[in-house]
Design a protein around this motif. Structure first.
Motif, short mmCIF file in Angstrom:
data_model
loop_
_atom_site.label_atom_id
_atom_site.label_comp_id
_atom_site.label_asym_id
_atom_site.label_seq_id
_atom_site.Cartn_x
_atom_site.Cartn_y
_atom_site.Cartn_z
N TYR A 1 0.84 -1.18 0.00
CA TYR A 1 0.00 0.00 0.00
C TYR A 1 0.89 1.24 0.00
O TYR A 1 1.60 1.50 0.96
N CYS A 16 1.24 2.96 9.54
CA CYS A 16 1.09 1.62 8.95
C CYS A 16 0.55 0.63 9.98
O CYS A 16 -0.31 -0.21 9.66
N TYR A 20 -2.76 -0.70 8.64
CA TYR A 20 -2.43 -1.93 7.93
C TYR A 20 -1.79 -2.92 8.91
O TYR A 20 -2.37 -3.24 9.93
N CYS A 105 3.32 0.70 3.14
CA CYS A 105 2.86 -0.21 4.18
C CYS A 105 2.54 -1.57 3.58
O CYS A 105 2.38 -1.71 2.36
N TYR A 106 2.44 -2.57 4.43
CA TYR A 106 1.92 -3.86 3.97
C TYR A 106 0.87 -4.36 4.94
O TYR A 106 0.83 -3.96 6.11
N LYS A 107 0.02 -5.22 4.43
CA LYS A 107 -1.00 -5.85 5.27
C LYS A 107 -0.82 -7.35 5.18
O LYS A 107 -0.80 -7.92 4.08
#
Length: 226
Positions: A1, A16, A20, A105-107
């Motif tokens: 993201y 983040c 996320y 960011c990551y999820k």
């Protein structure tokens, strides 16, 4: 993201983690290629989740892979963080964490691909004994997660937690949810199923990622929720 708002590294990390999972972690060349593609056409720099204080990823992952631009890192002291530098085709540079910068960011995907080949009821039992359940695809976001983890499957279809009730008849998720969001392949899921040769369940195609109706006895890879 990709978040184009500019924040100092610590505030980007908080952002983040709140929305996320964490700042992005890059653990191999494939993930780096994905990030580079994601940033195609962008003209600014981006924080990801590595900080020099510990040289460990923000989410606690070990730091083993790197893609430093030649001569980097070159800041031996101070509060230094990793920045993807647009001028260097998003290779890695170190920079002072205090400068507001866009970030990635990551999820975490709450799914796992089981590469054993199981019949549907075996898959259901395996997921419930080892994880949570067979996956229920209730939203487009979950469908995208399914597509992401089925890139390298060993069977043409992969079991989901989708089941046909022959006596009613209708499709339902074994988690108890009704089927609202749908992604059926043409000719599947829209009519009355033929249960004369046994029960039928839903799977996702490894190619098109659309859903198909199959006999329970087929042996396929499996997607579980974790």
């Amino acid at each position: 993201y990709v978040v184009d708002e500019e924040l100092v590294w610590t505030d980007a990390q908080k952002y983040c983690r709140r929305i996320y999972t964490d700042l992005a972690t890059i653990e191999n060349q494939e993930e780096m290629n994905t990030i580079t593609t994601l940033l195609s056409g962008k003209t600014v720099n981006y924080w990801i989740g590595l900080r020099q204080k510990t040289w460990i990823w923000s989410d606690g992952s070990n730091f083993t892979y790197s893609d430093w631009y030649p001569g980097e890192p070159n800041n031996p002291v101070g509060d230094i963080c990793l920045k993807l530098y647009q001028t260097y085709s998003y290779q890695w540079t170190d920079a002072e964490c205090q400068y507001p910068t866009s970030f990635i960011c990551y999820k975490k995907i709450p799914l796992i691909l089981v590469e054993q080949q199981l019949m549907w009821w075996e898959a259901l039992r395996y997921c419930r004994e080892n994880y949570v359940d067979l996956v229920s695809v209730l939203t487009n976001e979950t469908q995208e997660w399914v597509e992401a983890i089925t890139k390298n499957v060993s069977t043409p279809n992969v079991w989901m937690g989708l089941r046909f009730a022959c006596s009613q008849p209708f499709w339902f998720w074994v988690s108890g949810s009704t089927v609202c969001y749908q992604n059926w392949a043409p000719g599947n899921g829209t009519g009355v199923e033929d249960c004369s040769n046994g029960r039928r369940s839903g799977a996702v195609q490894s190619g098109s990622k659309q859903w198909v109706s199959l006999p329970d006895t087929q042996k396929l890879n499996v997607i579980c929720t974790i």
